[in-house]
Design a protein around this motif. Structure first.
Motif, short mmCIF file in Angstrom:
data_model
loop_
_atom_site.label_atom_id
_atom_site.label_comp_id
_atom_site.label_asym_id
_atom_site.label_seq_id
_atom_site.Cartn_x
_atom_site.Cartn_y
_atom_site.Cartn_z
N HIS A 3 6.89 -2.16 -5.50
CA HIS A 3 7.20 -2.84 -4.27
C HIS A 3 5.95 -3.48 -3.70
O HIS A 3 4.86 -2.92 -3.78
N CYS A 4 6.08 -4.66 -3.09
CA CYS A 4 4.94 -5.34 -2.49
C CYS A 4 5.15 -5.42 -0.98
O CYS A 4 6.15 -5.97 -0.52
N PHE A 5 4.23 -4.86 -0.22
CA PHE A 5 4.30 -4.86 1.23
C PHE A 5 3.41 -5.97 1.79
O PHE A 5 2.35 -6.25 1.24
N LYS A 6 3.84 -6.55 2.90
CA LYS A 6 3.01 -7.53 3.60
C LYS A 6 2.11 -6.76 4.55
O LYS A 6 2.59 -6.02 5.40
N ALA A 7 0.81 -6.92 4.39
CA ALA A 7 -0.17 -6.22 5.21
C ALA A 7 -1.02 -7.22 5.99
O ALA A 7 -1.21 -8.35 5.56
N VAL A 8 -1.49 -6.77 7.14
CA VAL A 8 -2.34 -7.59 8.00
C VAL A 8 -3.60 -6.80 8.29
O VAL A 8 -3.52 -5.60 8.58
N THR A 9 -4.77 -7.45 8.20
CA THR A 9 -6.01 -6.75 8.50
C THR A 9 -6.10 -6.46 9.99
O THR A 9 -5.53 -7.18 10.81
N ARG A 10 -6.82 -5.40 10.32
CA ARG A 10 -7.02 -5.04 11.73
C ARG A 10 -8.50 -4.78 11.94
O ARG A 10 -9.21 -4.34 11.06
N ILE A 42 0.87 -2.00 8.09
CA ILE A 42 2.08 -2.42 7.39
C ILE A 42 3.31 -2.03 8.21
O ILE A 42 3.21 -1.26 9.17
N ASP A 43 4.47 -2.54 7.81
CA ASP A 43 5.71 -2.28 8.51
C ASP A 43 6.16 -0.83 8.33
O ASP A 43 6.23 -0.32 7.21
N SER A 44 6.45 -0.17 9.43
CA SER A 44 6.80 1.25 9.43
C SER A 44 8.14 1.52 8.74
O SER A 44 8.25 2.42 7.91
N LYS A 45 9.16 0.77 9.09
CA LYS A 45 10.50 1.00 8.53
C LYS A 45 10.51 0.80 7.03
O LYS A 45 11.08 1.60 6.28
N GLU A 46 9.87 -0.25 6.57
CA GLU A 46 9.84 -0.57 5.14
C GLU A 46 9.09 0.51 4.36
O GLU A 46 9.54 0.97 3.32
N PHE A 47 7.93 0.95 4.89
CA PHE A 47 7.14 1.96 4.19
C PHE A 47 7.85 3.32 4.21
O PHE A 47 7.86 4.02 3.20
N THR A 48 8.46 3.68 5.32
CA THR A 48 9.18 4.96 5.41
C THR A 48 10.33 5.00 4.42
O THR A 48 10.56 6.01 3.76
N LYS A 49 11.03 3.88 4.26
CA LYS A 49 12.13 3.81 3.28
C LYS A 49 11.57 3.97 1.87
O LYS A 49 12.13 4.68 1.05
N TRP A 50 10.43 3.33 1.59
CA TRP A 50 9.81 3.42 0.28
C TRP A 50 9.39 4.87 -0.02
O TRP A 50 9.60 5.36 -1.12
N VAL A 51 8.83 5.56 0.97
CA VAL A 51 8.41 6.96 0.79
C VAL A 51 9.64 7.84 0.57
O VAL A 51 9.65 8.72 -0.28
N ARG A 52 10.69 7.61 1.34
CA ARG A 52 11.91 8.40 1.22
C ARG A 52 12.53 8.25 -0.16
O ARG A 52 13.06 9.20 -0.74
N LYS A 58 2.21 4.19 -6.55
CA LYS A 58 1.55 2.89 -6.62
C LYS A 58 2.41 1.84 -5.92
O LYS A 58 3.63 1.86 -6.03
N LEU A 59 1.75 0.93 -5.23
CA LEU A 59 2.45 -0.15 -4.56
C LEU A 59 1.56 -1.37 -4.50
O LEU A 59 0.37 -1.28 -4.79
N GLY A 60 2.13 -2.48 -4.15
CA GLY A 60 1.38 -3.72 -4.03
C GLY A 60 1.25 -4.12 -2.58
O GLY A 60 2.11 -3.83 -1.76
N LEU A 61 0.14 -4.77 -2.25
CA LEU A 61 -0.09 -5.27 -0.90
C LEU A 61 -0.43 -6.75 -0.97
O LEU A 61 -1.24 -7.17 -1.79
N SER A 62 0.19 -7.51 -0.10
CA SER A 62 -0.18 -8.90 0.09
C SER A 62 -0.90 -8.96 1.44
O SER A 62 -0.27 -8.98 2.48
N ILE A 63 -2.23 -8.93 1.40
CA ILE A 63 -3.02 -8.85 2.62
C ILE A 63 -3.25 -10.24 3.18
O ILE A 63 -3.84 -11.10 2.53
N ASP A 64 -2.78 -10.47 4.40
CA ASP A 64 -2.90 -11.74 5.11
C ASP A 64 -2.38 -12.92 4.29
O ASP A 64 -2.94 -14.01 4.31
N GLY A 65 -1.32 -12.69 3.53
CA GLY A 65 -0.69 -13.75 2.76
C GLY A 65 -1.39 -14.09 1.46
O GLY A 65 -0.99 -15.01 0.76
N ALA A 66 -2.45 -13.37 1.11
CA ALA A 66 -3.17 -13.64 -0.14
C ALA A 66 -2.39 -13.03 -1.30
O ALA A 66 -1.32 -12.46 -1.13
N GLY A 67 -2.95 -13.10 -2.49
CA GLY A 67 -2.31 -12.55 -3.67
C GLY A 67 -2.11 -11.05 -3.58
O GLY A 67 -2.65 -10.37 -2.71
#
Length: 100
Positions: A3-10, A42-52, A58-67
């Motif tokens: 799964h690939c999650f959309k992540a944003v830097t903080r 990252i999005d809480s609902k999406e990640f919680t569903k993935w954990v459940r 292993k997972l994928g991250l698209s940080i700030d819209g990059a690869g």
């Protein structure tokens, strides 16, 4: 990588900023690399569903819209009463320093 999650830097590390992120439905995370770290959220609902679903650590991250970057879950911190996910520690998968 399933799964690939959309992540944003903080950048803000204050407790109040982390509380605001959680109230907005986001989970603060940190990608730990040799000698450095990258703070994201990252999005809480999406990640919680993935954990459940418990498919993989292993997972994928698209940080700030990059690869996509492949990461592994190192630790998940939960609230002791509500069991809500509070924070996630991640490691680059395959030992590759993929975060610039």
């Amino acid at each position: 990588m399933t799964h690939c999650f959309k992540a944003v830097t903080r950048t803000n590390e204050k407790r109040s900023a982390l509380r605001e992120l959680r109230n907005e439905g986001r989970i603060p995370c940190v990608i730990l690399d040799k000698g450095s770290s990258t703070m994201i959220h990252i999005d809480s609902k999406e990640f919680t569903k993935w954990v459940r679903d418990g498919l993989s650590n292993k997972l994928g991250l698209s940080i700030d819209g990059a690869g996509s970057v492949s990461v592994e879950v190192k630790a998940i911190q939960r609230h002791p009463v509500t069991n809500e996910i509070l924070h996630v520690d991640l490691l680059p998968a395959d030992g590759v320093a993929a975060i610039a």
